[in-house]
Design an enzyme around this catalytic site. Structure first.
Site, PDB file in Angstrom:
ATOM      1  CG  HIS A  57      35.636  37.319  37.956  1.00  0.00           C
ATOM      2  ND1 HIS A  57      34.632  38.118  38.451  1.00  0.00           N
ATOM      3  CD2 HIS A  57      35.846  36.376  38.912  1.00  0.00           C
ATOM      4  CE1 HIS A  57      34.251  37.685  39.638  1.00  0.00           C
ATOM      5  NE2 HIS A  57      34.976  36.609  39.930  1.00  0.00           N
ATOM      6  CG  HIS A  60      38.385  33.167  42.099  1.00  0.00           C
ATOM      7  ND1 HIS A  60      38.684  34.075  43.090  1.00  0.00           N
ATOM      8  CD2 HIS A  60      37.220  33.585  41.528  1.00  0.00           C
ATOM      9  CE1 HIS A  60      37.724  34.996  43.136  1.00  0.00           C
ATOM     10  NE2 HIS A  60      36.825  34.728  42.194  1.00  0.00           N
ATOM     11  CG  HIS A  74      34.635  39.189  43.914  1.00  0.00           C
ATOM     12  ND1 HIS A  74      35.934  39.259  43.509  1.00  0.00           N
ATOM     13  CD2 HIS A  74      34.186  37.970  43.523  1.00  0.00           C
ATOM     14  CE1 HIS A  74      36.272  38.128  42.908  1.00  0.00           C
ATOM     15  NE2 HIS A  74      35.227  37.318  42.900  1.00  0.00           N
ATOM     16  CD  GLU A  82      29.697  36.084  43.854  1.00  0.00           C
ATOM     17  OE1 GLU A  82      30.489  36.504  44.728  1.00  0.00           O
ATOM     18  OE2 GLU A  82      29.817  34.968  43.302  1.00  0.00           O
ATOM     19  CG  ASP A 115      33.537  33.331  39.842  1.00  0.00           C
ATOM     20  OD1 ASP A 115      34.568  33.806  40.354  1.00  0.00           O
ATOM     21  OD2 ASP A 115      32.422  33.399  40.395  1.00  0.00           O
ATOM     22  CG  ASP A 116      35.553  29.911  41.531  1.00  0.00           C
ATOM     23  OD1 ASP A 116      36.716  30.028  41.941  1.00  0.00           O
ATOM     24  OD2 ASP A 116      34.645  30.726  41.807  1.00  0.00           O
TER      25      ASP A 116
HETATM   26  N1  ADE Z   1      36.176  33.045  45.643  1.00  0.00           N
HETATM   27  C1  ADE Z   1      36.148  32.179  44.625  1.00  0.00           C
HETATM   28  N2  ADE Z   1      35.053  32.347  43.883  1.00  0.00           N
HETATM   29  C2  ADE Z   1      34.355  33.376  44.442  1.00  0.00           C
HETATM   30  C3  ADE Z   1      33.144  34.038  44.137  1.00  0.00           C
HETATM   31  N3  ADE Z   1      32.379  33.689  43.098  1.00  0.00           N
HETATM   32  N4  ADE Z   1      32.750  35.031  44.946  1.00  0.00           N
HETATM   33  C4  ADE Z   1      33.475  35.386  46.005  1.00  0.00           C
HETATM   34  N5  ADE Z   1      34.618  34.801  46.329  1.00  0.00           N
HETATM   35  C5  ADE Z   1      35.057  33.803  45.565  1.00  0.00           C
HETATM   36 ZN    ZN Z   2      34.998  35.564  41.703  1.00  0.00          ZN
END
Ligand code: ADE
Ligand code: ZN
Length: 335
Positions: free
Chosen positions: A9, A11, A189, A192, A270-271
């Site tokens: 997971h 991005h 997703h 969340e 994630d990011d």
């Molecule tokens: N795009 C990038 N990070 C995300 C996240 N945590 N949830 C939904 N879309 C995303």
């Molecule tokens: Zn994500």
């Protein structure tokens, strides 16, 4: 040597570090609304998912050429490899680029250049997952799938991301049917910020094989029992949950309870450029904050390979799981 793990997971646009953002801005003649990297970093205080997404999509303005995407992905792979990642399944958001006039081919060819070199350069096998932006119309997702046709040999699966609440999985039923008919695998997703019902919908309506986040399944005991029984992998992102305020503190994260409930949990970043750490940092953080002992960390790492889209290379999966099982924590730290 860090604990071997897969990242499922991630991005790729969320790996854009401030230094690279400013370098690409200079190279491409893009003006950023921040004086320098410190001012940009100071803006990384988010109230929720949307406040993050606003900044995340805005900063993507610096990504314009194939070289930019190749550099972005190679920088991620180098960092991930240094933290023990041996396999990475990487999300990208084509609509966030095509909406700015960057063709999908530029994005995929650039990423693919870095991914093609990754096994030899970094020891990391890779897969690409194309995400649809759920807060844009389903028809646009269908057009994106169509535009991706020339590149489908590079893409393993489709995913669903962006602002979740008010955009249930069922909105994308036809798109997912079309993706499956093209031989693509499916993740989304769900849960969340959205309710547990979205997790069930992602399974029942879209037929996903893994749920990204899935955090709020914990509000529905029957759903938890089903996810455990069906061994549905969840790609959790604890640092992201804290930064986007889905959870108050890392110490309050339900990960240990989720593992105790028999859920097939993985932890991911994630990011990472925005949320304070890459996946090795995340393993360290859950070890420290949640008291997960080495055997629990081993379970998370093993799960990551169990849940990976490595069906076309079962030998690699088996080899990596054997490495996890043989890993000696005493010779290193928390992984
Ligand atoms: N795009 C990038 N990070 C995300 C996240 N945590 N949830 C939904 N879309 C995303
Ligand atoms: Zn994500």
């Amino acid at each position: 040597m860090p604990l071997p793990k897969a990242e499922l997971h991630l991005h790729i646009e969320g790996t854009l570090e401030p230094e690279l953002a400013f370098a690409l801005a200079a190279r491409n003649g893009v003006a950023l609304p921040y004086r320098d990297t410190e001012e940009l970093r100071r803006a990384y205080l988010f109230d929720d998912l949307q406040s993050f997404l606003d900044l995340y999509y805005g900063l993507m303005a610096v990504l314009r050429t194939e070289d930019d995407f190749a550099e972005l992905a190679d920088a991620y792979l180098a960092r991930a490899a240094a933290q023990g990642v041996r396999h990475a399944e990487i999300f990208f958001d084509p609509q966030a680029h095509t909406a700015r006039g960057v063709p999908i081919g530029t994005v995929v060819e650039g990423l693919a250049r870095a991914l093609d070199a990754a096994e030899e350069r970094h020891g990391v096998s890779t897969r690409l997952i194309m995400c649809f932006l759920r807060d844009r119309p389903a028809a646009e997702a269908m057009e994106t799938l169509e535009a991706a046709r020339p590149y489908l040999d590079r893409i393993t699966a489709v995913g669903l991301d962006s602002a979740e609440v008010g955009h249930p999985p069922s909105k994308f039923r036809e798109v997912y049917e079309a993706a499956a008919a093209l031989g693509l695998r499916k993740v989304a997703h769900a849960g969340e910020e959205g309710p547990a019902a979205y997790v069930a919908e992602a399974l029942d309506v879209l037929g996903v094989e893994r749920v990204d986040h899935g955090l709020r399944c914990m509000e529905d005991a029957e759903l938890v029992a089903r996810l455990a029984r069906e061994r549905v992998p969840l790609t959790l992102c604890p640092l992201s949950n804290v930064r986007l305020r889905a959870i108050d503190t890392l110490e309050a994260h339900p990960l240990p309870r989720m593992m105790d409930a028999g859920l097939l949990c993985t932890v991911n970043s994630d990011d990472p450029a925005y949320f304070g750490g890459y996946v090795g940092d995340t393993f360290h953080a859950v070890h420290e904050a949640l008291g997960l002992d080495p055997e629990r960390l081993r379970e998370l790492a093993r799960n990551s390979f169990v849940a990976a889209f490595l069906d076309d290379d079962e030998e690699r999966r088996a080899r990596l799981i054997a490495e996890v099982d043989a890993y000696d924590f005493a010779a290193d730290d928390a992984g």
